[in-house]
Motif scaffolding. Sequence first.
Motif, PDB file in Angstrom:
ATOM      1  N   GLU A  75      -3.889   1.864  -1.069  1.00 31.83           N
ATOM      2  CA  GLU A  75      -5.180   2.472  -1.363  1.00 31.83           C
ATOM      3  C   GLU A  75      -6.158   2.485  -0.197  1.00 31.83           C
ATOM      4  O   GLU A  75      -6.949   3.405  -0.049  1.00 31.83           O
ATOM      5  CB  GLU A  75      -5.812   1.767  -2.571  1.00 31.83           C
ATOM      6  CG  GLU A  75      -6.926   2.569  -3.195  1.00 31.83           C
ATOM      7  CD  GLU A  75      -7.163   2.180  -4.650  1.00 31.83           C
ATOM      8  OE1 GLU A  75      -8.277   2.395  -5.106  1.00 31.83           O
ATOM      9  OE2 GLU A  75      -6.233   1.647  -5.285  1.00 31.83           O
ATOM     10  N   PHE A  76      -6.124   1.455   0.637  1.00 28.34           N
ATOM     11  CA  PHE A  76      -7.119   1.360   1.707  1.00 28.34           C
ATOM     12  C   PHE A  76      -6.531   1.663   3.092  1.00 28.34           C
ATOM     13  O   PHE A  76      -7.166   1.382   4.108  1.00 28.34           O
ATOM     14  CB  PHE A  76      -7.766  -0.025   1.688  1.00 28.34           C
ATOM     15  CG  PHE A  76      -8.461  -0.323   0.387  1.00 28.34           C
ATOM     16  CD1 PHE A  76      -9.681   0.271   0.087  1.00 28.34           C
ATOM     17  CD2 PHE A  76      -7.876  -1.163  -0.547  1.00 28.34           C
ATOM     18  CE1 PHE A  76     -10.318   0.023  -1.117  1.00 28.34           C
ATOM     19  CE2 PHE A  76      -8.509  -1.420  -1.762  1.00 28.34           C
ATOM     20  CZ  PHE A  76      -9.737  -0.824  -2.041  1.00 28.34           C
ATOM     21  N   LEU A  77      -5.346   2.237   3.106  1.00 34.11           N
ATOM     22  CA  LEU A  77      -4.749   2.603   4.393  1.00 34.11           C
ATOM     23  C   LEU A  77      -5.392   3.880   4.921  1.00 34.11           C
ATOM     24  O   LEU A  77      -5.679   4.810   4.166  1.00 34.11           O
ATOM     25  CB  LEU A  77      -3.239   2.799   4.235  1.00 34.11           C
ATOM     26  CG  LEU A  77      -2.436   1.555   3.841  1.00 34.11           C
ATOM     27  CD1 LEU A  77      -0.962   1.902   3.671  1.00 34.11           C
ATOM     28  CD2 LEU A  77      -2.601   0.456   4.889  1.00 34.11           C
ATOM     29  N   PRO A  78      -5.645   3.966   6.230  1.00 28.58           N
ATOM     30  CA  PRO A  78      -6.333   5.124   6.818  1.00 28.58           C
ATOM     31  C   PRO A  78      -5.397   6.317   7.008  1.00 28.58           C
ATOM     32  O   PRO A  78      -5.006   6.663   8.124  1.00 28.58           O
ATOM     33  CB  PRO A  78      -6.827   4.586   8.160  1.00 28.58           C
ATOM     34  CG  PRO A  78      -5.803   3.556   8.536  1.00 28.58           C
ATOM     35  CD  PRO A  78      -5.342   2.935   7.238  1.00 28.58           C
TER      36      PRO A  78
ATOM     37  N   GLN B  47      -5.715   7.119  -2.690  1.00 29.33           N
ATOM     38  CA  GLN B  47      -6.445   6.774  -3.908  1.00 29.33           C
ATOM     39  C   GLN B  47      -6.118   7.703  -5.066  1.00 29.33           C
ATOM     40  O   GLN B  47      -6.192   7.312  -6.238  1.00 29.33           O
ATOM     41  CB  GLN B  47      -7.959   6.808  -3.646  1.00 29.33           C
ATOM     42  CG  GLN B  47      -8.467   5.670  -2.776  1.00 29.33           C
ATOM     43  CD  GLN B  47      -8.412   5.993  -1.295  1.00 29.33           C
ATOM     44  OE1 GLN B  47      -7.672   6.879  -0.874  1.00 29.33           O
ATOM     45  NE2 GLN B  47      -9.181   5.268  -0.504  1.00 29.33           N
ATOM     46  N   LYS B  48      -5.743   8.947  -4.754  1.00 29.24           N
ATOM     47  CA  LYS B  48      -5.445   9.928  -5.810  1.00 29.24           C
ATOM     48  C   LYS B  48      -4.210   9.514  -6.610  1.00 29.24           C
ATOM     49  O   LYS B  48      -4.089   9.861  -7.786  1.00 29.24           O
ATOM     50  CB  LYS B  48      -5.222  11.312  -5.184  1.00 29.24           C
ATOM     51  CG  LYS B  48      -6.459  11.906  -4.517  1.00 29.24           C
ATOM     52  CD  LYS B  48      -7.560  12.167  -5.527  1.00 29.24           C
ATOM     53  CE  LYS B  48      -8.724  12.933  -4.912  1.00 29.24           C
ATOM     54  NZ  LYS B  48      -9.467  12.164  -3.902  1.00 29.24           N
ATOM     55  N   VAL B  49      -3.295   8.785  -5.976  1.00 29.89           N
ATOM     56  CA  VAL B  49      -2.107   8.316  -6.699  1.00 29.89           C
ATOM     57  C   VAL B  49      -2.524   7.401  -7.839  1.00 29.89           C
ATOM     58  O   VAL B  49      -2.049   7.524  -8.978  1.00 29.89           O
ATOM     59  CB  VAL B  49      -1.142   7.583  -5.748  1.00 29.89           C
ATOM     60  CG1 VAL B  49       0.035   7.001  -6.526  1.00 29.89           C
ATOM     61  CG2 VAL B  49      -0.645   8.524  -4.649  1.00 29.89           C
TER      62      VAL B  49
ATOM     63  N   ILE C 138       6.992   5.591   1.260  1.00 27.63           N
ATOM     64  CA  ILE C 138       5.841   6.041   2.043  1.00 27.63           C
ATOM     65  C   ILE C 138       5.072   4.857   2.629  1.00 27.63           C
ATOM     66  O   ILE C 138       4.508   4.952   3.721  1.00 27.63           O
ATOM     67  CB  ILE C 138       4.907   6.949   1.192  1.00 27.63           C
ATOM     68  CG1 ILE C 138       4.135   7.916   2.113  1.00 27.63           C
ATOM     69  CG2 ILE C 138       3.928   6.159   0.329  1.00 27.63           C
ATOM     70  CD1 ILE C 138       3.427   9.026   1.363  1.00 27.63           C
ATOM     71  N   LYS C 139       5.063   3.733   1.918  1.00 25.46           N
ATOM     72  CA  LYS C 139       4.429   2.521   2.462  1.00 25.46           C
ATOM     73  C   LYS C 139       5.136   2.093   3.740  1.00 25.46           C
ATOM     74  O   LYS C 139       4.486   1.751   4.755  1.00 25.46           O
ATOM     75  CB  LYS C 139       4.506   1.402   1.418  1.00 25.46           C
ATOM     76  CG  LYS C 139       3.989   0.037   1.891  1.00 25.46           C
ATOM     77  CD  LYS C 139       2.496   0.059   2.123  1.00 25.46           C
ATOM     78  CE  LYS C 139       1.917  -1.359   2.211  1.00 25.46           C
ATOM     79  NZ  LYS C 139       2.461  -2.170   3.307  1.00 25.46           N
ATOM     80  N   LYS C 140       6.454   2.133   3.735  1.00 23.34           N
ATOM     81  CA  LYS C 140       7.228   1.758   4.923  1.00 23.34           C
ATOM     82  C   LYS C 140       6.967   2.745   6.063  1.00 23.34           C
ATOM     83  O   LYS C 140       6.811   2.351   7.220  1.00 23.34           O
ATOM     84  CB  LYS C 140       8.718   1.737   4.572  1.00 23.34           C
ATOM     85  CG  LYS C 140       9.646   1.215   5.664  1.00 23.34           C
ATOM     86  CD  LYS C 140      11.063   1.072   5.136  1.00 23.34           C
ATOM     87  CE  LYS C 140      11.992   0.425   6.157  1.00 23.34           C
ATOM     88  NZ  LYS C 140      12.211   1.260   7.334  1.00 23.34           N
ATOM     89  N   GLN C 141       6.897   4.048   5.747  1.00 22.20           N
ATOM     90  CA  GLN C 141       6.640   5.062   6.778  1.00 22.20           C
ATOM     91  C   GLN C 141       5.267   4.866   7.426  1.00 22.20           C
ATOM     92  O   GLN C 141       5.125   4.964   8.647  1.00 22.20           O
ATOM     93  CB  GLN C 141       6.732   6.457   6.152  1.00 22.20           C
ATOM     94  CG  GLN C 141       8.151   6.860   5.765  1.00 22.20           C
ATOM     95  CD  GLN C 141       8.195   8.140   4.957  1.00 22.20           C
ATOM     96  OE1 GLN C 141       7.205   8.555   4.358  1.00 22.20           O
ATOM     97  NE2 GLN C 141       9.364   8.775   4.916  1.00 22.20           N
TER      98      GLN C 141
END
Length: 410
Positions: free
Chosen positions: A296-299, A312-314, A358-361
Amino acid sequence: MNGPKIGLYAGSGTSHSWLWFVDLFEKAGFYDLVFLDEFFVQNNDIKALDVLVVSGGDTFAVAKSLGKEGGRNIKSFVEQGGLYIGSCAGAYLPMNSSKKPLDWFNFVDVKITNLSKTLPPAEIKTCKFCTSYGCDFVFHPVREAVALKTTCFFDRKTFIEFTAPLYGGPGMKAYDPSWVLAVYEGFTPKTSFLANHKIATKTLVGKGAVVRVPMGKGCFYLLGPHLEHPHFKQANQFIIDAIILETDRVQDQIELKNKTAKFSSKKEVSGKQAKELLLCIRRELSNSRIVAGSLEFLPVQWLIGQKVYDPQKVRVYLEAMWKRLQKLEKNKVLRLDPGLYDRIINAAEKVTIELRRIKKQIDENLDSLKTAIIIFDLLHILSISFFNLYFSTLFKGTSPYHETIESKAS
């Protein structure tokens, strides 16, 4: 009598704002809801609806997804007495345009006031300021809450003032001024100016904010601001009043549709089986929420079509389903279309897998756009399936809709 059967388009091209309509209709007691993708519209299953709602998103992507056949079916739906409600992107969609694929939806003689060949200077640099429109630009002079005022065509005796948020919706100039039900009256302390005050005033103030365009036996309602936003009760009531008014006019036709419409037979699941099904859904949603929370707070942002999406939309999609699980769990019987449960579980499992991917990417500074597109496509499938289960379970063939009408009449 039953209430109107309302279809919410939640397919390709839409943003999360259709979830605001879910909250609005549920609070109003409109439970006879159907959640649609583009194939539902293309197959003309909308002919059994009374109201079709198309909310915000990417207008070009919505038009491309619905296609020429979808456009024909929407036009026929309205001509035969249907009510179309378009908010933001859904309002742009049926306006006259020569741009492909929007030219499949030339239904209403309404012009956009926030369209310009030369882009005005921006007060704030943001990706939300403008989008290309062929050789021109659709620009958005303000965001957040704006002041609206109804016209004499809405109520000859009383002018109603209220506020609603504007997130990229149009200012409108209608061929027939009597089509305009509300105008942009001005701005509020919460209005955020993306262009200077003078340009914003010239573009919006006095221009159409809510337009009703008759066609055949039905009509189009075009909403520039998001009247469906849950924090704006007066704006919400405007939509509910419009639905009651318009569907009351064609009540005989609605009851005929309810008698003759053929929908897929629903299977009833109860007891231990229902409990286990909901437990599986809860587990998968919980897994997705955990991973989505870490994003959520990743740029990071993704440009998908002409819309910018952020992590955040997820969570918006996931929380909308999560908060309704308890209400489903209190029901002793679930009502499902064939294959609906499998679609929910399969989509939920894939959402979790792709969120982990996607978190890993992102952590490894890799391009994540393709994965983001997959995730939002899966969220559409998941949420459409979940809400069809939710409202088919709540709706038992009756609705408190008639009580709303009776209270209005008294």
